[in-house]
Design an enzyme around this catalytic site. Structure first.
Site, short mmCIF file in Angstrom:
data_model
loop_
_atom_site.label_atom_id
_atom_site.label_comp_id
_atom_site.label_asym_id
_atom_site.label_seq_id
_atom_site.Cartn_x
_atom_site.Cartn_y
_atom_site.Cartn_z
N LEU A 110 23.50 -6.61 32.80
CA LEU A 110 24.73 -6.47 33.57
C LEU A 110 25.88 -6.63 32.57
O LEU A 110 25.91 -7.63 31.83
CB LEU A 110 24.81 -7.54 34.65
N GLU A 155 19.29 -10.55 28.65
CA GLU A 155 20.37 -11.45 29.07
C GLU A 155 19.74 -12.67 29.75
O GLU A 155 18.52 -12.81 29.76
CB GLU A 155 21.32 -10.72 30.02
N TYR A 209 27.30 -6.53 44.94
CA TYR A 209 28.18 -7.68 45.11
C TYR A 209 29.01 -7.92 43.85
O TYR A 209 28.79 -7.32 42.81
CB TYR A 209 27.37 -8.93 45.46
N1 PDD Z 1 26.27 -13.49 37.88
N2 PDD Z 1 24.12 -11.08 33.95
C1 PDD Z 1 23.66 -11.37 35.19
C2 PDD Z 1 22.26 -10.98 35.53
C3 PDD Z 1 24.48 -12.05 36.11
O1 PDD Z 1 24.02 -12.31 37.35
C4 PDD Z 1 25.79 -12.43 35.71
C5 PDD Z 1 26.73 -13.14 36.64
C6 PDD Z 1 26.22 -12.10 34.41
C7 PDD Z 1 27.60 -12.44 33.92
O2 PDD Z 1 28.57 -11.58 34.50
P1 PDD Z 1 30.08 -12.05 34.71
O3 PDD Z 1 30.56 -12.53 33.40
O4 PDD Z 1 30.77 -10.84 35.16
O5 PDD Z 1 30.07 -13.16 35.73
C8 PDD Z 1 25.37 -11.43 33.57
C9 PDD Z 1 27.10 -14.07 38.90
C10 PDD Z 1 28.01 -15.14 38.41
C11 PDD Z 1 26.25 -14.47 40.08
O6 PDD Z 1 25.31 -13.74 40.37
O7 PDD Z 1 26.54 -15.47 40.73
#
Ligand code: PDD
Length: 286
Positions: free
Chosen positions: A205, A181, A33
């Site tokens: 991630l 993280e 996703y």
């Molecule tokens: N999640 N690490 C994890 C485990 C995450 O689920 C997310 C973001 C991030 C930050 O990634 P980004 O900056 O690309 O949003 C890091 C999204 C927002 C979610 O699962 O809803």
């Protein structure tokens, strides 16, 4: 007024969007996703989100059902279809699963047709005033492929729900004492004016917001170190923040019973959050 979602080529009211019980996403969490923030109808860093989507799909051996242009068109159509419900700022959720099989079986016997869902929700208000949050440290119980944006989020949801039950806003994770993280965010630490964040690896991630923040820190003349961080370094940090596409930057003012820095939002956090806001405003003004 109801949300409109895109499901396998159709635009339909959210309550009528249904998938088969034999969808491998439902049975095996066999899919990936993306979450893309949208400001004034423009998907923010769409190219980077699509790059990551294609990488996630490649990692799970699933061909993208659409090319880049087709994805952008579908996303724009979903934004437009939800203008009346959510306005011009939205959060786009996009999911691709391996599709529907004839029966529940681990092995994929014949090529399936991917299931694609794109939906919109309201985007939390932009971070003009930062909201301080408290986090709790937890052992990272996830698998070793966290760089894939997999829909298998049971570990993440278990950890964040445990954090919430204990009165914290986010779980900050470590693997053998090394910071990884947040349960749904990336983590940054400031010490003596220098910025640190764990390097990209199979254990985090690679956040799109993380990448942008690193660019903004460098632009602001700050030194950024993408290197391993031992959890013993956390209490000694002057500032810590977490970030993601939907939360932008959230200052961490305490981890468990340890106050971070002065216990209020630090100067570097404020500066970088302001740069992020300015970057977005500038982009939208162009
Ligand atoms: N999640 N690490 C994890 C485990 C995450 O689920 C997310 C973001 C991030 C930050 O990634 P980004 O900056 O690309 O949003 C890091 C999204 C927002 C979610 O699962 O809803």
């Amino acid at each position: 007024m109801t949300d409109t979602v895109y499901l396998n080529g159709d635009f339909i009211a959210k309550e009528f969007a249904k998938i088969s019980v034999l969808d491998r996403g439902f049975l095996f969490a066999d899919g990936v996703y993306e979450v893309i923030p949208v400001y004034r109808c423009i998907p923010f860093r769409a190219e980077q989100h699509l790059d990551r989507l294609f990488d996630s799909l490649t990692e799970i051996n699933l061909a993208s059902p659409y090319n880049r242009q087709q994805w952008l068109e579908i996303i724009q159509q979903v934004i437009q279809a939800n203008l009346n419900t959510h306005g011009e700022n939205q959060s786009i959720y996009l999911q691709v699963t391996r599709g529907i099989d004839g029966e529940r079986q681990h092995v994929v016997a014949t090529p399936l047709s991917a299931t694609v869902l794109v939906m919109a929700s309201a985007l939390p208000k932009s971070n003009a005033t930062l909201t301080p949050v408290k986090a709790t440290l937890m052992e990272d119980i996830r698998w070793h492929h966290c760089h894939i944006k997999s829909i298998a989020l049971l570990a993440n949801t278990l950890m964040v729900n445990q954090a919430k039950a204990n009165g914290f806003d986010e779980a900050i994770l470590h693997r053998q004492q090394q910071l990884t993280e947040g349960a749904s965010s990336n983590v940054f630490l400031v010490r003596q004016g220098k910025v640190y964040t764990p390097p990209k690896s199979q254990h985090i991630l690679g956040g799109i917001t993380r990448d942008l923040i690193i660019e903004l820190c460098i632009e602001a003349g700050l030194e950024v170190f993408q290197q391993g961080i031992h959890i013993e370094q956390l209490p000694g940090a002057d500032e810590i923040w977490i970030c993601s596409s939907t939360r932008e930057i959230s200052p961490i003012v305490a981890i468990d019973d340890k106050i971070i820095g002065s216990g209020s939002i630090g100067p570097v956090t404020k500066r970088i959050a302001a740069s992020l806001l300015a970057f977005k405003s500038q982009l939208l003004a162009d």
